[in-house]
Scaffold this motif. Sequence first.
Motif, mmCIF file in Angstrom:
data_model
loop_
_atom_site.group_PDB
_atom_site.id
_atom_site.type_symbol
_atom_site.label_atom_id
_atom_site.label_comp_id
_atom_site.label_asym_id
_atom_site.label_seq_id
_atom_site.Cartn_x
_atom_site.Cartn_y
_atom_site.Cartn_z
ATOM 1 N N TYR A 69 41.008 66.645 45.400
ATOM 2 C CA TYR A 69 40.130 66.747 44.235
ATOM 3 C C TYR A 69 39.325 65.486 44.002
ATOM 4 O O TYR A 69 39.861 64.450 43.631
ATOM 5 N N GLN A 70 38.019 65.604 44.230
ATOM 6 C CA GLN A 70 37.112 64.478 44.035
ATOM 7 C C GLN A 70 37.087 64.068 42.574
ATOM 8 O O GLN A 70 37.264 64.871 41.690
ATOM 9 N N GLY A 71 36.879 62.819 42.341
ATOM 10 C CA GLY A 71 36.800 62.321 40.981
ATOM 11 C C GLY A 71 38.149 62.157 40.334
ATOM 12 O O GLY A 71 38.254 61.664 39.227
ATOM 13 N N GLY A 72 39.209 62.561 41.037
ATOM 14 C CA GLY A 72 40.542 62.469 40.468
ATOM 15 C C GLY A 72 41.296 61.240 40.917
ATOM 16 O O GLY A 72 42.489 61.155 40.734
ATOM 17 N N GLY A 73 40.618 60.292 41.510
ATOM 18 C CA GLY A 73 41.320 59.121 42.020
ATOM 19 C C GLY A 73 40.461 57.881 42.029
ATOM 20 O O GLY A 73 39.327 57.887 41.562
ATOM 21 N N GLY A 74 41.024 56.840 42.560
ATOM 22 C CA GLY A 74 40.319 55.574 42.645
ATOM 23 C C GLY A 74 40.989 54.674 43.661
ATOM 24 O O GLY A 74 42.083 54.962 44.150
ATOM 25 N N MET A 75 40.331 53.566 43.986
ATOM 26 C CA MET A 75 40.852 52.595 44.940
ATOM 27 C C MET A 75 40.594 51.196 44.420
ATOM 28 O O MET A 75 39.585 50.948 43.742
ATOM 29 N N ALA A 76 41.496 50.272 44.755
ATOM 30 C CA ALA A 76 41.316 48.860 44.391
ATOM 31 C C ALA A 76 42.034 47.997 45.418
ATOM 32 O O ALA A 76 43.061 48.396 45.975
ATOM 33 N N TRP A 77 41.508 46.809 45.666
ATOM 34 C CA TRP A 77 42.120 45.855 46.580
ATOM 35 C C TRP A 77 42.797 44.773 45.767
ATOM 36 O O TRP A 77 42.228 44.278 44.781
ATOM 37 N N ASP A 78 44.015 44.385 46.157
ATOM 38 C CA ASP A 78 44.772 43.339 45.488
ATOM 39 C C ASP A 78 44.754 42.075 46.339
ATOM 40 O O ASP A 78 45.276 42.069 47.452
ATOM 41 N N SER A 79 44.172 41.007 45.812
ATOM 42 C CA SER A 79 44.040 39.760 46.572
ATOM 43 C C SER A 79 45.382 39.065 46.784
ATOM 44 O O SER A 79 45.532 38.302 47.739
ATOM 45 N N ASN A 80 46.360 39.306 45.929
ATOM 46 C CA ASN A 80 47.667 38.660 46.089
ATOM 47 C C ASN A 80 48.467 39.241 47.248
ATOM 48 O O ASN A 80 49.227 38.520 47.903
ATOM 49 N N THR A 81 48.327 40.520 47.492
ATOM 50 C CA THR A 81 49.112 41.184 48.543
ATOM 51 C C THR A 81 48.278 41.631 49.732
ATOM 52 O O THR A 81 48.834 42.055 50.738
ATOM 53 N N ASN A 82 46.970 41.578 49.616
ATOM 54 C CA ASN A 82 46.039 42.087 50.632
ATOM 55 C C ASN A 82 46.287 43.572 50.894
ATOM 56 O O ASN A 82 46.202 44.048 52.024
#
Length: 122
Positions: A69-82
């Motif tokens: 389902y499009q629009g039902g999620g997201g992504m992010a990068w964490d600089s502490n853990t890569n």
Amino acid sequence: MSTDSLYEIDPINITTNLIGGMGLNVSSLAIDGDGNFFTYDYNDDNLYSIDKNNAQTTLIGPLNVDARYQGGGGMAWDSNTNMIYMTCINSDFDRDFRSIDINTKFRCWGWYLQKVLSLDFF
């Protein structure tokens, strides 16, 4: 970014510039500390890298989740853990959380989320 195209945004002139079509069905984007772009296709459930100069995509591998389902999620990068963290809604309308380790050839772990946080507003 629309569902299949990558755009550059000029915040000074408040304009966009089409970089190119990706040929994928996407709704999320993560950018790591080196400026590498990542996304997932919610139809084929694979993780991809994106060339930010021409929008060409490269298959990295499967997410092992039906991220339908499009629009039902997201992504992010964490600089502490890569790590890249992503959420999606699968075909059973369950919410999934994925942790993608970009240090170990994109090993992907997942958890089913029921209720993570409850907020009361005053």
